[in-house]
Scaffold this active site. Structure first.
Site, mmCIF file in Angstrom:
data_model
loop_
_atom_site.group_PDB
_atom_site.id
_atom_site.type_symbol
_atom_site.label_atom_id
_atom_site.label_comp_id
_atom_site.label_asym_id
_atom_site.label_seq_id
_atom_site.Cartn_x
_atom_site.Cartn_y
_atom_site.Cartn_z
ATOM 1 N N GLU A 170 0.826 -1.217 0.000
ATOM 2 C CA GLU A 170 0.000 0.000 0.000
ATOM 3 C C GLU A 170 0.855 1.260 0.000
ATOM 4 O OE1 GLU A 170 -3.108 0.492 -0.667
ATOM 5 O OE2 GLU A 170 -3.160 -1.666 -0.990
ATOM 6 N N SER A 256 18.075 -8.678 -9.715
ATOM 7 C CA SER A 256 16.805 -8.928 -10.405
ATOM 8 C C SER A 256 16.839 -10.040 -11.457
ATOM 9 C CB SER A 256 16.299 -7.664 -11.089
ATOM 10 O OG SER A 256 16.438 -6.543 -10.272
ATOM 11 N N HIS A 385 2.384 -9.885 -9.840
ATOM 12 C CA HIS A 385 3.834 -10.127 -9.884
ATOM 13 C C HIS A 385 4.561 -9.072 -9.048
ATOM 14 C CE1 HIS A 385 7.929 -10.618 -11.212
ATOM 15 N NE2 HIS A 385 7.937 -9.367 -11.624
ATOM 16 N N SER A 386 4.177 -7.812 -9.249
ATOM 17 C CA SER A 386 4.790 -6.718 -8.505
ATOM 18 C C SER A 386 3.850 -5.522 -8.604
ATOM 19 C CB SER A 386 6.148 -6.337 -9.110
ATOM 20 O OG SER A 386 5.944 -5.671 -10.355
#
Lengths: 493, 382
Positions: A170, A256, A385-386
């Site tokens: 959030e 990543s 996913h993100s």
């Protein structure tokens, strides 16, 4: 008599070969042969003439084994020597199919049957679980030794992880930091596996396993500082949020790119083995990563170099938008282990107890036998996913809701500890509220901290600053002095 | 000049409209009669022009990802032997460039691949070698490295090593590159110079939607393998009028975006808008800058840059990638070789620093407008 199957080889050959054999399929695959090589020469092609005699058909031989001394000696004696020694010619015997094939690439026996190995086994690999969806032990399930202290510690960590994810997600949405991704649905994989490991084990994570660090003592403040990229971030503000790492906690800082950590974990394990550490390395990855070349390299290296490495695959069904059907056509990930000669198990990734047991046993195997183990944990990526992804574009909301509400691993484990009498509504309320306030407090504090100093842009590229970087830093400072309004003011110069 | 552009584009569109059969019957990559003709027309028309858009050509305001989507749509529509694939391509791609393509052209022509860059490019090379157009997407340029071997040792040498018996000219690799404001190490890189060191491939980088559409169609139809880097920062930000039909912009042809007399600035991709701002600021101080978009990095248009430097006597090159070994070094060396006696100041390079791409320090790392402006002033007053 002289059947020369697997047992013979296993007994007579080197320990290395024995391990390889017992580690792979229960019997080696036979090799189809129609023409007898001894008769027709090495290249026994039918076109080359009459001396190519079809080998006779005597049915499948792969299950027949014998362990007599004679058979052992036979398998080791070259055919020419056998003939000279006066042993009977075996070309047309019942045992022709069982003759050990001595090509260097595979140790097996012949078969006259042309059989292709099916693309999948008749039955999919079963999934090890101890608790059902309602947190009740399965009948005959052998539960691990887990006392109230450990069980509630695991649960608390899962709640902390869940809470951190919900609030950080959030916060990112509100623009407080640039990126985030959650572990929702995979809290059990995170925490149960971490609990089964030792703090000395070196853990190479992908990016959906912050729970390992959390279990090892990475504080809520550490997480928040990294996400905000402030001066307290161990990574000095250089990487995107969720790219954690801690030398103290034996977790190399993650990157990543997908699957790159897997061969690294194998090298680390080799180092641990050679320095006789009582530790293994652990590599986490997702179903998508199993398609990368690095995954295959890692498994092969681990098997060949016999490294104490635990590979933990979170097969959560989705690689961003790509479903597993577009990722592989095998029976999941678990079967790939055998392809490399690696012992493997499929586990219910939403069952905390099963995961704990499997990882604990895998660790024992890895260290005591010095060999890799592959664990496929079946789960579901409940979150997007993100924060850069909207998964409602490619999967149904009802599907997500089902996994979120009905299959939640945290809730499942809670039911079990409640049934043990170790947890109740009161403790639940307390931990939830405590988790919430600790995440918010950490976040607020992290947001107030300074950014890392500008010099951190140039340091750590190498162990010391080379002249080109020293010069570039001076040029930058010069231009900032000339155009101070062109640069952020929250980075101390 | 504008008339000739208009004519070229209208001929080109007429061809696309009137000759679908001919297009479909010429799948041979690189020798496709129609696409060859189309390219020649547009080359002739646009070689001397500044802008692809012209009077009567229907245009629509589009952002960069939509322009690329349109180019891909045209590529699939005009050649039945063209295919688009990569990670998450099926649902439209993480940057939405392949939106609706699978629905329109079917999942056999537009499809997801497993998460494996070396697999994507190796597969694409093989597909292209069978006279198809293989349009492969690498999700981020930062993730192209597992495919480096396939690009460098295979795609780039496929023609040469076979004595021109085989080629994979139908191959185009698309990859979003460059800074995006919050990408950190692995979602920000500009790896173009690695590929510029590889004879046998072309490297193309567009700066805007209209450029992207025309250059991408040229890249797809070019008889050589092309690595096409898309400035991801501009996917949504850059909006301009884009001709609606099928058109191509010439490869290996730089474009003078802004004419000037005091200094030549050379760049590509997203960096050009930063450089353009610096030019505007410099002009306020009485400095006249000529700005060149290189568009194709290899084989690059040395003649246009040389002609410009011979006019201005000064050169500045700017890119996001680290300065050392960046493509700016090649441009600098070539121009020093060719224009040594004309140069009135050392060639300036305003580039990324020799560090990994940093998150928090991104605004400092970037070759910003004021760094460029400062370098312009230094050069002019040298």
């Amino acid at each position: 008599m002289a059947t020369r199957g697997l047992r013979v080889l296993a007994k007579s050959s080197t320990p290395l070969l024995r391990r390889t054999l017992s580690n792979s399929i229960s019997e080696t695959r036979p090799c189809a042969r129609i023409l007898d090589a001894e008769c027709s020469g090495a290249a026994a092609l039918p076109a080359r003439g009459s001396c190519g005699v079809p080998a006779r058909s005597y049915g499948s031989a792969t299950n027949r084994t014998a362990d007599t001394e004679l058979s052992k000696n036979w398998s080791k004696t070259p055919p020419a020597a056998r003939r000279l020694s006066g042993e009977p010619e075996k070309a047309f015997s019942d045992d022709e199919d069982h003759e050990i094939l001595d090509y260097p690439g595979a140790k097996t026996n012949f078969t006259h049957e042309m059989t292709f190995i099916p693309e999948t086994a008749a039955e999919p690999v079963p999934c090890f679980r101890l608790l059902n969806d309602f947190g009740q032990p399965l009948p005959w399930a052998k539960l691990p030794q887990m006392d109230a202290e450990l069980a509630t510690k695991i649960y608390r960590n899962m709640v902390n992880l869940q809470t951190m994810d919900a609030i950080f997600y959030e916060a990112q949405r509100q623009g407080r930091f640039s990126f985030y991704l959650t572990t929702h649905g995979e809290e059990a994989i995170n925490i149960a596996s971490a609990a089964a490991l030792s703090p000395q084990d070196v853990v190479f994570t992908q990016y959906r396993e912050p729970g390992i660090l959390m279990w090892r003592g990475f504080t809520m403040q550490d997480f928040a500082d990294q996400c905000f990229g402030n001066a307290a971030d161990l990574g000095k503000g250089r990487q995107m949020p969720v790219h954690y790492g801690s030398r103290e906690l034996n977790c190399p800082t993650l990157s990543s790119p997908i699957a790159t950590q897997l061969p690294q974990a194998v090298g680390a394990a080799y180092g641990l083995k050679m320095s006789r550490k009582d530790a293994c390395s652990v590599a986490y990855f997702g179903d998508g990563a199993s398609s990368e070349g690095d995954f295959h390299a890692a498994l092969n290296f681990a098997a060949i170099l016999e490294t104490p490495t635990i590979f933990i695959c979170r097969n959560n069904g989705w690689a961003i938008s790509t479903p597993t059907n577009d990722q592989f056509r095998s029976d999941g990930i678990v079967v790939k282990g055998r392809g490399y000669g690696i012992r493997s198990i499929r586990v219910d990734g939403m069952d905390t107890l099963a995961l704990y047991c499997a990882v604990k046993e895998a660790r024992k195997i890895a260290i005591e036998e010095s060999r890799p183990v592959l664990i496929e944990a079946l789960s579901y990526r409940v979150g997007h996913h993100s924060t850069s992804d909207d998964s409602s574009k490619y999967r149904k909301k009802a599907e997500i809701e089902h996994w979120k509400l009905v299959r939640d691993p945290v809730n499942r484990f809670k039911k079990w500890i409640e049934a043990q009498g170790w947890w109740d509504a009161k403790s639940e309320k307390a931990i939830r509220s405590e988790a919430r306030s600790s995440v918010i407090a950490a976040m607020n504090k992290a947001g107030q901290k300074q950014k890392p100093e500008l010099s951190n842009l140039f340091t750590d590229v190498y162990d010391s600053l080379p002249s080109n970087l020293r010069e570039q830093e001076l040029q930058l400072r010069d231009v900032i002095a000339k155009y101070p309004r062109g640069y952020p003011t929250d980075v101390p110069l | 000049m504008r008339i000739s552009i208009t004519r070229a584009l209208s001929i080109l569109q007429r061809c696309a409209r009137d000759c679908p059969q001919q297009q479909h019957s010429s799948p041979s990559v690189g020798n496709s009669t129609l696409s060859g003709a189309v390219r020649l027309l547009s080359s002739q028309a646009l070689a001397t022009s500044k802008e692809p858009e012209a009077g009567n050509v229907p245009k629509k305001s589009l952002n960069l990802f939509s322009a690329i989507n349109q180019a891909l749509h045209i590529a699939l529509e005009t050649d039945p032997r063209s295919y688009i694939f990569g990670e998450d391509v099926n649902f439209g791609g993480v940057f939405r460039c392949t939106t609706n393509l699978a629905d329109t052209f079917g999942k056999h022509r537009v499809f997801n691949t497993p998460l494996c860059e070396q697999g994507i490019v190796g597969f694409a090379i093989g597909l292209a070698a069978m006279d198809n157009r293989a349009i492969a997407e690498i999700q981020f340029a930062d993730y192209i490295y597992p495919a480096f071997d396939q690009i460098v040792n295979e795609a780039a040498k496929f023609r040469y090593r076979s004595g021109n018996q085989f080629n994979c000219g139908g191959l185009t690799i698309r990859a979003p590159y460059g800074a995006v404001g919050h990408g950190g190490h692995y979602h920000s890189q500009s790896p173009e110079s690695f590929f510029c060191h590889v004879p046998g491939i072309k490297v193309v980088i567009p700066r805007s939607p209209a450029q992207a559409k025309g250059l991408l169609l040229s890249s797809i139809r070019d008889p050589n393998p092309v690595v096409f880097f898309e400035p991801k920062w501009l996917y949504r930000q850059s909006v301009e009028d884009v001709p609606e039909g099928d058109y191509m912009l010439p490869l290996s042809k730089a474009e003078v975006m802004r004419e000037g007399t005091d200094i030549t600035l050379v760049g590509w991709g997203a960096q050009l808008s930063v450089m353009e701002q610096a030019c505007i600021d410099a002009s306020k101080e009485g400095i006249s800058c000529e700005l060149i978009d290189l568009r194709t990095l290899i084989p690059w248009d040395r003649e246009t840059v040389e002609a410009s430097v011979n006019k201005t006597g000064r050169l500045l090159v700017s890119h996001e990638a680290p300065v050392t070994g960046g493509f700016g070094a090649e441009i600098s060396a070539s121009i020093v070789e060719r224009c040594f006696l004309r140069l009135e100041a050392p060639v300036a390079r305003v580039c990324g620093y020799d560090t990994p791409f940093p998150l928090v320090f991104e605004p400092f790392y970037m070759p910003t407008k004021n760094k460029i402006l400062d370098a312009i002033k230094t050069s002019v007053s040298y």
